[in-house]
Design a protein around this motif. Structure first.
Motif, PDB file in Angstrom:
ATOM      1  N   ALA A   1       0.833  -1.210   0.000  1.00 43.70           N
ATOM      2  CA  ALA A   1       0.000   0.000   0.000  1.00 43.70           C
ATOM      3  C   ALA A   1       0.865   1.257   0.000  1.00 43.70           C
ATOM      4  O   ALA A   1       0.608   2.208  -0.756  1.00 43.70           O
ATOM      5  CB  ALA A   1      -0.928  -0.006   1.212  1.00 43.70           C
ATOM      6  N   LEU A   2       1.911   1.264   0.822  1.00 40.71           N
ATOM      7  CA  LEU A   2       2.794   2.432   0.899  1.00 40.71           C
ATOM      8  C   LEU A   2       3.603   2.596  -0.383  1.00 40.71           C
ATOM      9  O   LEU A   2       3.842   3.732  -0.833  1.00 40.71           O
ATOM     10  CB  LEU A   2       3.717   2.311   2.107  1.00 40.71           C
ATOM     11  N   LEU A   3       4.033   1.483  -0.976  1.00 38.14           N
ATOM     12  CA  LEU A   3       4.751   1.561  -2.247  1.00 38.14           C
ATOM     13  C   LEU A   3       3.875   2.174  -3.341  1.00 38.14           C
ATOM     14  O   LEU A   3       4.325   3.014  -4.122  1.00 38.14           O
ATOM     15  CB  LEU A   3       5.226   0.169  -2.671  1.00 38.14           C
ATOM     16  N   LEU A   4       2.612   1.740  -3.389  1.00 29.11           N
ATOM     17  CA  LEU A   4       1.683   2.296  -4.372  1.00 29.11           C
ATOM     18  C   LEU A   4       1.442   3.776  -4.113  1.00 29.11           C
ATOM     19  O   LEU A   4       1.411   4.586  -5.045  1.00 29.11           O
ATOM     20  CB  LEU A   4       0.358   1.529  -4.321  1.00 29.11           C
ATOM     21  N   ARG A   5       1.276   4.139  -2.850  1.00 26.88           N
ATOM     22  CA  ARG A   5       1.058   5.548  -2.514  1.00 26.88           C
ATOM     23  C   ARG A   5       2.241   6.403  -2.962  1.00 26.88           C
ATOM     24  O   ARG A   5       2.054   7.450  -3.590  1.00 26.88           O
ATOM     25  CB  ARG A   5       0.850   5.699  -1.012  1.00 26.88           C
TER      26      ARG A   5
END
Length: 237
Positions: free
Chosen positions: A14-18
């Motif tokens: 999720a953080l990588l996508l953000r």
């Protein structure tokens, strides 16, 4: 700036996508409570949702159906499931695209931009778009946007439906019963306070774009939309 909402229970992904989305000048937020997905959706009002299939409590298909009850914003599934039936189910439940993990971040960005162009940008097909306008206040029903004097605010599906009826009946009073029927079809199963909540939300949206007037409560009857011209503001002070 377009808002992208990431519904993914793997915090690292999720953080990588953000971070990837923000690198390309897109606002992004990750879901943080998988029991309150719809409350977060209404609070953030994203232009596009990236949705995992395997989620705690309810799966992504369930949340896709719930979002489709209130919004037409693009939904792209991101999932480790690669079966044809998984993709068919996602599309049947209202998704716009489906990506299998692992994937290249460049492909995510390309698909996100493609959906944003299709719904909000150069490929939106404005010639076929439904627009309800009154006294300069314009409601774009496919985009779920409300415009007033150069200002724009994004609406949820129910908010747009409510405003559509008020604009179509302007300047007449719309009964509570008519609004309940427009929004929920079968009003006998709707809590009376639910309409009040939606009215309050629409009033806030009108204030955000500084509409002169707003939604007026007509006691014992219902509601009406009031749009004041600048030279008449003093009369209603």
């Amino acid at each position: 700036m377009y808002r992208i909402w990431i519904v993914e229970d793997d915090p690292n992904l999720a953080l990588l996508l953000r971070d990837c989305l923000e690198k390309y000048s897109l606002a992004a937020r990750c879901a943080n409570d998988f029991e309150e997905i719809m409350a977060q959706f209404h609070q953030y009002e994203p232009h596009l949702v990236l949705m995992d299939v395997n989620l705690p409590s309810h799966d992504g298909y369930y949340w896709c159906r719930q979002i489709r009850k209130v919004s037409t914003c693009p939904i792209i599934f991101i999932s480790g499931r690669s079966g044809d039936m998984d993709q068919v189910m996602a599309l049947e439940y209202g998704a716009d695209d489906y990506m299998t993990k692992p994937f290249h971040h460049e492909l995510v960005i390309a698909k996100v931009r493609s959906q944003l162009r299709r719904v909000y940008g150069e490929y939106a097909g404005e010639a076929r778009e439904r627009v309800v306008e009154e006294s300069g206040l314009a409601l774009y029903l496919e985009r779920l946007e409300l415009k007033w004097k150069g200002r724009t605010v994004t609406l949820a599906r129910k908010e747009a439906d409510l405003l559509e009826l008020l604009l179509l009946r302007y300047p007449l009073v719309v009964t509570r019963e008519a609004l309940l029927y427009k929004l929920w079809d079968d009003q006998q199963f709707v809590d009376e306070n639910t309409l009040n909540v939606n009215i309050a939300r629409v009033r806030r949206k009108l204030q955000e774009i500084e509409v002169e007037g707003g939604i007026e409560t007509v006691r014992g009857s219902g509601y009406k939309l009031v749009l004041l011209k600048p030279d008449k503001l003093g009369e209603h002070a």
